[in-house]
Design an enzyme around this catalytic site. Structure first.
Site, PDB file in Angstrom:
ATOM      1  N   CYS A  87      99.181 -28.315  29.014  1.00  0.00           N
ATOM      2  CA  CYS A  87     100.055 -27.278  28.477  1.00  0.00           C
ATOM      3  C   CYS A  87     100.791 -27.828  27.267  1.00  0.00           C
ATOM      4  O   CYS A  87     100.655 -28.998  26.905  1.00  0.00           O
ATOM      5  CB  CYS A  87     101.038 -26.783  29.530  1.00  0.00           C
ATOM      6  SG  CYS A  87     102.263 -28.028  30.020  1.00  0.00           S
TER       7      CYS A  87
ATOM      8  N   ASP B  89      96.561 -20.406 -12.984  1.00  0.00           N
ATOM      9  CA  ASP B  89      96.177 -21.122 -14.191  1.00  0.00           C
ATOM     10  C   ASP B  89      94.951 -20.406 -14.755  1.00  0.00           C
ATOM     11  O   ASP B  89      94.315 -19.612 -14.055  1.00  0.00           O
ATOM     12  CB  ASP B  89      95.858 -22.575 -13.843  1.00  0.00           C
ATOM     13  CG  ASP B  89      95.387 -23.361 -15.056  1.00  0.00           C
ATOM     14  OD1 ASP B  89      96.013 -23.222 -16.116  1.00  0.00           O
ATOM     15  OD2 ASP B  89      94.396 -24.096 -14.937  1.00  0.00           O
TER      16      ASP B  89
ATOM     17  N   ASP C 189      93.801 -25.928 -10.954  1.00  0.00           N
ATOM     18  CA  ASP C 189      92.730 -26.894 -10.712  1.00  0.00           C
ATOM     19  C   ASP C 189      92.878 -28.201 -11.462  1.00  0.00           C
ATOM     20  O   ASP C 189      92.211 -29.166 -11.145  1.00  0.00           O
ATOM     21  CB  ASP C 189      91.368 -26.293 -11.081  1.00  0.00           C
ATOM     22  CG  ASP C 189      91.071 -26.428 -12.572  1.00  0.00           C
ATOM     23  OD1 ASP C 189      91.983 -26.159 -13.382  1.00  0.00           O
ATOM     24  OD2 ASP C 189      89.938 -26.811 -12.907  1.00  0.00           O
TER      25      ASP C 189
END
Length: 850
Positions: free
Chosen positions: A106, A512, A738
């Site tokens: 659990c 971008d 990127d």
């Protein structure tokens, strides 16, 4: 006096030379073979048990035999050679490993292990995924060894070992079979107990002779004992483990309920009474086991995507030798630089470079790209992808933990083990909830004991069993695991735990331009010179500097310089043709010229340009603002205006004396960009374009995709300021970029997404990575994030509402014990089933439903 024997007095083994392990026994100094025997013998003497050596019939076990086998096995994992297969090294001492934890039942187990491991000196970070039972541990190897961490986990009653996909599957299958056997026994005998109990219930209404009631009670006792002794022990073991560490887990009230029900029934059977609860005992056990069995299967399903990535790697590979012979070897035996043969249909065993052959490679499981990608000599391939058509000969570049697949798995595992804020709140609530239930159950028992002694036990049992803190703790991790696994299959990798929750709440999406909204595959479309330096020499100087850059503009210039045909100058041009014709000889010779140039002291100015020494002269390449800042030179205003009006990116080349050349570069808008922006606008999101390019180029791309808020000519600091300004206004910003110059903005945004082809710096700063670089998958990601947050809220709302309704009802005596067992099990199953809806997500890929 010194003993003359050369054998250990304790175990009888030879005493190694030059050792001095000794214990005084019966007034004589006895030699020992090792520190273990010395410690054991000394303990025997210190405790007054010296007669042991008088009456023993054989030698005692060796000190090594007294060390538990598990502890000896863990020390193997400290071997650096063995760690290469599963440990990621960061710097000289920092290590990170993925472990399998056995015994997790659990959320309280997760909390206990995390707290215990985190308290160990030298452990830097730990996270445990309840859905997969995997732990991610980072530690300082100079302070603590991996074996010590494994032993510390064993000390609190759990078993940990390095994650191995095949072993985890074996463990899951073994756990499934154990649960199924326990469930089967509880079900079969439970039905018998229920049939006998029906007769007892009928006797309550219609009357039953005492000897028949006693017989039925004994029969139920006999039928219940196997269930209690075989099917129920996991609950009692888990509860005892929690109590030993002063932790109230979910199994504490469950075990207390089962134990009280059986004890009360046993008392009635032995000494007489009105009510027995054997049916409640078997019902508790059966329904709880049923819930855990389905939960196990759900956990396997929710983690299926990640496990499918792990299983992509083959176990064997065909190694080629210099004489042309082939050897089938295990992948772990390969080394960087080896040559391997990958036949059609085989998985690629390592990251590598194609040496010979032409084929297509299926990267769908890795990037979400549905179509196989062509590969030929010089192309790179990733471990786990599948060769489709023809044999490929590869050079092995990276293996094991260094491969792209391993990196993706580490990022995915980090995202699944990190806990969003909403999960941490639920876990803290669940931890206190059990204590509150125990206090409430005690109060209810005392109340009913005074006012209805015949009913107190049944009502108390109902209160203990009906509660469901597990549903509260399952609400988030199951949904997050299912969602991240589904998105990984579609090429969107989640690397941080908060990413889905924050993405769902994002109000502003900042993009971008180059490499994000556009494909980043730039081409030189135009080239104009402004000095006596020839076009070929300008191109050579530009390429010599740009080969030190990772920016797409720089890569395009280097690629263009490597071209040997004049048609490359205008083949992709969409601008007015230049008036000067490029001579074939100049373009051809430019490659030779570039190779002969000597560059040094190259400095990268992110978002602006580069400077460096070429043949003892300082040159600059970049934006016109960068050139002006570095040299004071300004391009002719009219010429600059004309070039900027074309809407393409401009790169200027200059030395300290004059500007020599300008390159116009352009790329194409990515497929799916327009659909993504349209989807964001329809959802009421604000969309912005932040770029370092000039306004005309930015506006051209923005208009083609439907963005109206455009900010151009921005430096990295300007982009960062724009994002912070939005955040100051209360916006939740999602940044998609990127490049190297995007890294600060990606780190500052509340949630960031990097393109899979972006630079390593950008990907390291991002919370999610679009591996497929298909923007339509980002639409899927945003939809899934929003659906995940809705499901988490639904699960939490259900868990809270169920307990708010069920607890008072049970306390008032309106819920029978068997109903409480069904309610608790059903609550957990409902939460898990709701989360699994995320695994049935449909995605739109390249305009088609898949």
């Amino acid at each position: 006096m010194q003993q003359a024997h050369h054998n250990c007095f304790h175990c009888g083994l030879p005493v190694p030379p030059h050792t001095h392990f000794q214990v005084t026994i019966e007034g004589e100094i006895r030699a020992m073979c090792c520190a273990g025997c010395q410690a054991v013998a000394q303990a025997i003497i210190d405790n007054g048990l010296g007669d042991f050596y008088k009456h023993r019939t054989q030698n005692a076990p060796t000190g090594q035999e007294l060390v538990p086998a598990f502890l000896r096995q863990t020390e193997i994992y400290d071997n650096p050679d063995i760690q290469k297969t599963f440990v990621q090294q960061e710097g000289e001492q920092v290590r990170e490993a993925s472990l399998i934890l056995e015994g997790i039942t659990c959320a309280a187990c997760v909390w206990l292990n995390e707290r215990h491991i985190r308290s160990l000196p030298g452990v830097l970070q730990v996270g445990i995924n309840y859905s997969t039972h995997r732990a991610r541990v980072r530690w300082d190897n100079s302070q603590i060894r991996l074996s010590q961490i494994l032993q510390a986990i064993s000390a609190i009653g759990y078993l940990a070992h390095p994650y191995d996909p095949s072993r985890q599957q074996e463990l899951l299958e073994a756990e499934r079979k154990r649960q199924l056997r326990r469930l089967g026994l509880a079900g079969v005998l439970g039905m018998q107990v229920m049939m006998v109990s029906v007769a007892l219930y009928a006797g309550d209404f219609y009357g039953m002779e005492s000897h028949y009631r006693s017989l039925f009670n004994w029969l139920n006792l006999v039928l219940t004992l196997p269930v209690l002794l075989y099917s129920a022990p996991p609950f009692f073991q888990s509860a005892w483990r929690d109590l030993k560490h002063r932790q109230a887990g979910m199994d504490v009230p469950v075990s207390l309920g089962i134990g009280l029900a059986f004890a009360g029934s046993l008392w009635t059977t032995l000494f007489g009474g009105q009510h027995v609860y054997y049916d409640s005992v078997v019902m508790f056990v059966f329904f709880l086991l049923l819930a855990r069995y389905f939960e196990l299967m759900a956990r396997r399903r929710s983690a299926h995507a990640a496990e499918s990535l792990v299983q992509m790697l083959p176990a064997m590979a065909t190694r080629l030798h210099e004489d042309g012979t082939e050897t089938l070897v295990a992948v772990v035996e390969l080394s960087p630089g080896d040559t391997v043969l990958v036949r059609p249909g085989d998985s690629i065993p390592a990251d590598g470079t194609v040496l010979s052959g032409r084929s297509s490679v299926d990267e769908s499981l890795l990037t979400g790209e549905s179509l196989p990608l062509p590969k030929r000599s010089g192309d790179t391939v990733a471990a786990g992808t599948v060769n489709i058509e023809s044999p490929l000969t590869l050079r092995v570049d990276k293996l094991g933990q260094d491969t792209l697949l391993s990196h993706i798995l580490r990022l995915l595992e980090r995202a699944q083990t990190e806990k969003p804020a909403i999960t941490q709140l639920a876990d803290r609530t669940a931890a206190w909830f059990v204590l509150a239930v125990l206090l409430l159950a005690s109060s209810v028992a005392l109340f009913w004991w005074q006012y209805a002694p015949d009913a107190w036990l049944a009502i108390t049992l109902s209160v203990l069993v009906v509660t469901c803190p597990c549903a509260l703790s399952l609400a988030t991790p199951t949904a997050v695991t299912a969602a991240t696994g589904t998105l990984t299959q579609h090429g969107l990798l989640t690397t941080r735990g908060h990413a889905l929750e924050t993405l769902a709440r994002a109000t502003h999406f900042v993009f971008d331009k180059t490499g994000t909204l556009t494909d980043g595959q730039l081409h030189v479309l135009d080239m104009q010179t402004f000095s006596a330096l020839s076009r070929a020499h300008c191109l050579s100087y530009a390429a010599a500097l740009e080969q030190h850059s990772e920016h797409p503009l720089g890569k395009a210039l280097v690629a263009f310089a490597a071209s040997t045909t004049p048609t490359s100058t205008t083949s992709t041009s969409s601008v007015t043709e230049v008036t000067e014709v490029t001579e074939v000889t100049e373009v051809t010779n430019s490659v030779t010229d570039r190779r002969s140039l000597s560059t040094s002291e190259v400095s990268n100015h992110p978002g602006q340009g580069l400077s460096g020494m070429i043949d003892d002269q300082l040159w600059y390449i970049g934006t016109h603002v960068f050139i002006q800042t570095q040299t004071g030179l300004k391009p002719d205003a009219q010429r600059l205006a004309n070039l900027q009006a074309q809407g393409h990116s401009l790169v200027w080349l200059a030395d300290s004396q004059q500007i020599h050349c300008a390159f116009a570069l352009g790329d194409q808008v990515r497929p799916g960009a327009q659909e993504l922006i349209k989807s964001l606008h329809s959802s009421g999101k604000q969309v912005l374009l932040l770029t370092g390019d000039h306004a005309a180029c930015a506006q051209r791309v923005a208009q083609s995709v439907g963005i109206t808020q455009v900010f151009a000519n921005l430096s990295p600091d300007d982009k960062l300021s724009q994002v912070k300004a939005l955040q100051a206004q209360g916006a939740t910003v999602a940044m998609i970029g990127d490049g190297v110059n995007d890294a600060p903005v990606l780190a500052a945004a509340q949630v960031s997404i990097a393109m899979g082809g972006g630079t390593q710096v950008a990907r390291a700063s991002a919370d999610m990575i679009l591996l497929s670089e298909d923007l339509q998958n980002l639409v899927q990601g945003i939809d899934t994030a929003q659906k995940t947050l809705r499901i988490i809220r639904q699960n939490l709302a259900w868990a809270v509402a169920y307990n708010l309704l069920a607890l008072p009802a049970a306390a008032f005596g309106w819920v029978q014990p068997w109903m409480a067992a069904i309610g608790m099990s059903g609550s957990s199953l409902l939460v898990v089933a709701n989360a699994l809806r995320l695994t049935r997500q449909k995605t739109t890929h390249r305009g088609t439903n898949t």
